[in-house]
Scaffold this motif. Structure first.
Motif, mmCIF file in Angstrom:
data_model
loop_
_atom_site.group_PDB
_atom_site.id
_atom_site.type_symbol
_atom_site.label_atom_id
_atom_site.label_comp_id
_atom_site.label_asym_id
_atom_site.label_seq_id
_atom_site.Cartn_x
_atom_site.Cartn_y
_atom_site.Cartn_z
ATOM 1 N N ALA A 129 100.664 102.816 62.411
ATOM 2 C CA ALA A 129 100.935 101.794 63.342
ATOM 3 C C ALA A 129 100.349 102.029 64.722
ATOM 4 C CB ALA A 129 102.287 101.742 63.142
ATOM 5 N N SER A 168 106.412 96.071 62.338
ATOM 6 C CA SER A 168 106.471 96.125 60.778
ATOM 7 C C SER A 168 104.993 95.675 60.255
ATOM 8 C CB SER A 168 107.508 95.219 60.535
ATOM 9 O OG SER A 168 107.661 95.130 59.163
ATOM 10 N N PRO A 169 104.708 96.171 59.275
ATOM 11 C CA PRO A 169 103.215 95.684 58.672
ATOM 12 C C PRO A 169 103.244 94.210 58.460
ATOM 13 C CG PRO A 169 104.426 97.030 56.970
ATOM 14 C CD PRO A 169 105.196 97.151 58.126
ATOM 15 N N THR A 228 100.737 91.883 66.597
ATOM 16 C CA THR A 228 101.506 92.756 65.731
ATOM 17 C C THR A 228 102.640 92.257 65.425
ATOM 18 O OG1 THR A 228 102.514 94.012 67.416
ATOM 19 C CG2 THR A 228 100.492 94.867 66.610
ATOM 20 N N LYS A 254 106.065 101.779 55.479
ATOM 21 C CA LYS A 254 105.224 102.290 56.591
ATOM 22 C C LYS A 254 105.199 103.865 56.706
ATOM 23 C CE LYS A 254 107.305 101.084 60.367
ATOM 24 N NZ LYS A 254 108.434 100.698 61.411
ATOM 25 N N CYS A 270 98.947 95.822 52.962
ATOM 26 C CA CYS A 270 99.613 95.719 54.400
ATOM 27 C C CYS A 270 98.834 96.393 55.213
ATOM 28 C CB CYS A 270 101.003 96.582 54.098
ATOM 29 S SG CYS A 270 102.216 96.105 53.115
ATOM 30 N N TYR A 271 98.849 95.603 56.408
ATOM 31 C CA TYR A 271 98.065 96.107 57.504
ATOM 32 C C TYR A 271 98.744 95.864 58.826
ATOM 33 C CZ TYR A 271 97.419 90.974 57.791
ATOM 34 O OH TYR A 271 97.489 89.459 57.954
ATOM 35 N N TRP A 272 98.146 96.280 60.053
ATOM 36 C CA TRP A 272 99.134 96.643 61.021
ATOM 37 C C TRP A 272 98.614 95.372 62.045
ATOM 38 C CZ3 TRP A 272 103.495 98.852 60.844
ATOM 39 C CH2 TRP A 272 103.538 100.124 60.117
ATOM 40 N N THR A 273 97.639 94.972 62.263
ATOM 41 C CA THR A 273 97.118 94.024 63.249
ATOM 42 C C THR A 273 96.643 92.882 62.803
ATOM 43 O OG1 THR A 273 96.999 96.321 64.568
ATOM 44 C CG2 THR A 273 95.981 94.149 65.558
#
Length: 217
Positions: A73, A79-80, A43, A63, A193-196
């Protein structure tokens, strides 16, 4: 609790997906790629994002928008990650100029689960960064500008205009809209945008020198 989204995130997840996954490209330092190789999942800590206050405010809005669309999240304090889904018409991957500012960059080509990525218009994103109103017509633009001229700083009217402006930013998620003459859908620059970031989602590693220049396009 987050409110229901006022934009259709699933429409664009499906539009750009193949077999439920979205092909995209993420620029990063080689050291981050090596860390991903070692750990398998990463992340992005908020402290690793740009510390410019203007960017931090825009990131916080993104976000909140992701959360309202149900893309949450995985943990606090992150942060993304950002990626290109389509840099320009007929040129999906980034240009060599996009790597400027990075010390030793690589590009990861990814195949992400569609439900984990939120897509937006790169050009309209600058309205969020610069706190510009996204008008829907010339009359709408003039009406907002007149209201801003009359509103006193800190007044109820000024706060209402601030909320109106932030609501207008949701246009960045409607990729087929025509506000502010951003051109046809096929020509728009699309970011995600993505989280992981997962090693398992990496399909190729592209060196900086393998990228083409924007001036060659």
């Amino acid at each position: 609790m987050h409110s229901s989204p006022t934009f259709d995130v699933q429409k664009w997840q499906m539009e750009f997906s193949k077999s439920g996954r979205v092909k995209c490209w993420t620029l990063m330092e080689r050291s981050t790629w090596q860390l991903l190789e070692a750990e398998g999942v990463l992340t992005c800590p908020i402290g690793s994002a740009n510390d410019d206050p203007v960017l931090q405010e825009a990131y916080a809005w993104m976000k909140d928008s992701m959360a309202s669309a149900g893309v949450l999240a995985p943990e606090p304090g992150v942060s993304p990650w950002w990626c290109w889904v389509r840099r320009e018409q007929n040129h999906p991957e980034p240009y060599i100029e996009d790597a400027e500012g990075l010390h030793d960059p690589v590009v990861l080509q990814l195949s992400l689960p569609a439900e984990q990525i939120v897509l937006s218009c790169f050009d309209l994103w600058h309205c969020v960064l610069n706190k510009w109103y996204v008008w829907s017509s010339e009359f709408d633009e003039q009406d907002f500008d007149r209201a801003m001229e009359k509103a006193e700083e800190g007044s109820v009217a000024a706060l209402q205009l601030q909320r109106r402006m932030q609501k207008s930013w949701l246009a960045i998620f409607e990729l087929d809209q025509t506000v502010m003459d951003m051109g046809p859908f096929e020509a728009k620059s699309i970011q995600g945008c993505y989280w992981t970031l997962r090693l398992a989602d990496v399909t190729a590693v592209i060196e900086r020198d393998a990228l083409t220049s924007h001036h060659q396009a």
